[in-house]
Every structure is written in structure tokens, then in C-alpha cells.
Scaffold this active site. Structure first.
Site, PDB file in Angstrom:
ATOM      1  N   ARG A 166      40.075 103.736   6.579  1.00  0.00           N
ATOM      2  CA  ARG A 166      40.190 103.128   5.241  1.00  0.00           C
ATOM      3  C   ARG A 166      40.675 104.130   4.195  1.00  0.00           C
ATOM      4  O   ARG A 166      41.295 103.743   3.196  1.00  0.00           O
ATOM      5  CB  ARG A 166      38.836 102.516   4.842  1.00  0.00           C
ATOM      6  CG  ARG A 166      38.882 101.586   3.619  1.00  0.00           C
ATOM      7  CD  ARG A 166      37.572 100.801   3.496  1.00  0.00           C
ATOM      8  NE  ARG A 166      37.558  99.849   2.407  1.00  0.00           N
ATOM      9  CZ  ARG A 166      36.954 100.044   1.229  1.00  0.00           C
ATOM     10  NH1 ARG A 166      36.328 101.194   0.996  1.00  0.00           N
ATOM     11  NH2 ARG A 166      36.980  99.113   0.302  1.00  0.00           N
TER      12      ARG A 166
ATOM     13  N   ILE B  42      41.172  97.019  -3.284  1.00  0.00           N
ATOM     14  CA  ILE B  42      41.001  96.922  -1.833  1.00  0.00           C
ATOM     15  C   ILE B  42      39.630  96.286  -1.637  1.00  0.00           C
ATOM     16  O   ILE B  42      38.664  96.661  -2.303  1.00  0.00           O
ATOM     17  CB  ILE B  42      41.105  98.311  -1.157  1.00  0.00           C
ATOM     18  CG1 ILE B  42      40.875  98.228   0.366  1.00  0.00           C
ATOM     19  CG2 ILE B  42      40.142  99.316  -1.756  1.00  0.00           C
ATOM     20  CD1 ILE B  42      41.125  99.568   1.098  1.00  0.00           C
ATOM     21  N   SER B  43      39.556  95.286  -0.757  1.00  0.00           N
ATOM     22  CA  SER B  43      38.299  94.552  -0.591  1.00  0.00           C
ATOM     23  C   SER B  43      37.200  95.454  -0.032  1.00  0.00           C
ATOM     24  O   SER B  43      37.468  96.419   0.689  1.00  0.00           O
ATOM     25  CB  SER B  43      38.503  93.375   0.369  1.00  0.00           C
ATOM     26  OG  SER B  43      39.510  92.512  -0.119  1.00  0.00           O
ATOM     27  N   GLN B  44      35.964  95.093  -0.346  1.00  0.00           N
ATOM     28  CA  GLN B  44      34.775  95.751   0.214  1.00  0.00           C
ATOM     29  C   GLN B  44      34.828  95.601   1.744  1.00  0.00           C
ATOM     30  O   GLN B  44      35.163  94.522   2.248  1.00  0.00           O
ATOM     31  CB  GLN B  44      33.560  95.011  -0.346  1.00  0.00           C
ATOM     32  CG  GLN B  44      32.225  95.498   0.096  1.00  0.00           C
ATOM     33  CD  GLN B  44      31.125  94.507  -0.332  1.00  0.00           C
ATOM     34  OE1 GLN B  44      31.412  93.386  -0.750  1.00  0.00           O
ATOM     35  NE2 GLN B  44      29.892  94.922  -0.220  1.00  0.00           N
TER      36      GLN B  44
END
Ligand code: SAH
Length: 215
Positions: free
Chosen positions: A35, A61-63
Site C-alpha cells: 500500500r 485512498i480507501s481504508q
């Protein structure tokens, strides 16, 4: 700081498995994708925090948990072709690439699409399209699954039409720009659609013709 592999192991154990993500393939995919390569360099130290992070242009950016939750909710199989709406950093597409045969991902903001295309070069199963994803991607349909990482006011009819029989659509829907319910819509083999509520979520707004600024 522990190395990236160790941080991912911890993320999978504490943020995902502990919250009920069970699918071995989804957990393996989350273990596989670095990530830190999908966040701005100055935020790489926060890449494994339990939170979305800014990626520019007011987007995030998504969790990690939300990425895993959506992948699990889409009930993916290795031969599937998937449409992702809202490429953003490209992280979600990289995770999906571990799980399915093809990922067509659509981003409406040119700078984000260009940066994601660069990051996703090493994922040949992924194609980044610069387009308004609220209209789907008619040229590549039908899809076994459609995953949407921006919240819209309604479920665009074009997305339902672009689902293959048995296909799953997972998306955050209304009632406001910032707060939504995650829903799963399944196109049954007889052509009918079923819909389930998977809980409250918070995504950035879907824009474009069938998004919040559409007519
Ligand atoms: N999955 C991404 C999440 C990015 S946030 C990640 O892991 O980084 C959602 C993204 O949806 C934003 O980049 C935003 O620009 C994009 N978006 C919003 N409306 C869109 C639309 N109509 N078509 C395509 N992308 C859209």
C-alpha cells in the site's frame, strides 16, 4: 519501523481478520499489495494505518478494511472480469488484480488516472480508463462484478445493465454526498435484481452524469 511485509501481516490480523474478513483469497490479496506505493511519498509512513489517506485533488485512498470488505462482498472468482469505478490511487485495482482475471478501472480525474496508470504498469491484468464511470464502460461489458469506490445518490441503470447474469454490483448509495449505505445488488440468472444492505460507509462523492452533479 517494521518492514512492509510485517506491517501488512499486522494490518491483515488487526484490521481485517479481527473485523470478520474471512475469505482466504481476499486476505492473501491484502497481504500481497504494498500500500505504501499507492500513497504520496510523504505519507508512506502511514500506509498501514487503519484509515483513508489523501491522494490529491480532494480524493482519498480507501481504508484497507473497506477495500477488503468490498472485495469480499463482490464474491469474486479467479476467472471474473471486474469493473472498478473510481481508480483513485490504483490500490483497489491492484488488490482486485490478485483475485480475478481482468480489471477494467475507470477514473474521471485526468491527473489521478495518469498517476494510477503509471503505478499499475506492473499489473498487466489491469487497464485504467479515463472516463466518466457513472456511465459504466459499455465497450467492455458485461462484468461479473462492478465495484464502486465513490458514493452516488442512486444506482445508475447503466451499471445494472452491464452486469452479467449472476453478476454482483457493490456500491455506496446516498442519502448525502458524504454518508452512504453499502449495497450489494445481484443480477439473478432469471434477470431479476436482488438488493442487500451491508451497512453504513463514508466515501468521497461520485461525480459525472449519473453522480451528484448529474441532471
Ligand atoms: N479505489 C480508490 C479510491 C479512490 S476515491 C483507491 O483505492 O485509491 C474515489 C475515486 O472516484 C476518486 O479518485 C474520484 O476522482 C473517482 N470518481 C468520482 N466520480 C467518478 C466518476 N463518475 N467516474 C470515475 N471516477 C470517479
Amino acid at each position: 519501523m517494521p518492514d512492509s511485509t510485517t506491517q501488512r501481516e499486522r494490518m491483515v490480523a488487526h484490521q481485517l481478520a479481527a473485523r470478520g474478513i474471512r475469505g482466504p483469497a481476499v486476505l492473501a490479496a491484502m497481504r500481497a499489495v504494498p500500500r505504501e506505493r499507492f500513497v504520496p511519498p510523504e505519507l508512506s509512513g502511514l500506509a498501514y494505518e487503519d484509515t483513508p489517506l489523501p491522494i490529491g485533488e480532494g480524493q482519498t485512498i480507501s481504508q484497507p478494511y473497506v477495500v477488503a470488505l468490498m472485495a469480499e462482498a463482490a464474491r469474486l472468482s479467479p476467472h471474473d472480469t471486474v469493473l472498478e469505478i473510481g481508480t483513485g490511487s490504483g490500490y483497489g485495482a491492484a488488490v482486485l488484480a490478485q483475485l480475478v482475471a481482468r480489471v477494467e478501472t475507470v477514473e474521471i480525474r485526468p491527473a489521478l488516472a495518469a498517476a494510477a496508470r503509471e503505478r499499475l504498469k506492473e499489473y498487466p491484468q489491469v487497464t485504467v480508463h479515463l472516463a466518466d464511470g457513472s456511465l459504466g464502460l459499455p465497450g467492455c461489458a458485461p462484468f461479473d462484478a462492478i465495484l464502486v469506490s465513490a458514493g452516488g445518490p442512486t444506482v445508475p441503470e447503466t451499471w445494472r445493465e452491464q452486469l452479467a447474469p449472476g453478476g454482483r454490483l457493490v456500491m455506496p448509495v446516498g442519502p448525502s454526498r458524504e454518508l452512504q449505505r453499502l449495497v450489494r445488488i445481484v443480477r439473478c440468472p432469471d434477470g431479476a435484481f436482488s438488493q442487500e444492505d451491508l451497512g453504513a460507509v463514508r466515501f468521497v462523492p461520485l461525480i459525472g452524469a449519473r453522480g451528484w452533479d448529474g441532471s
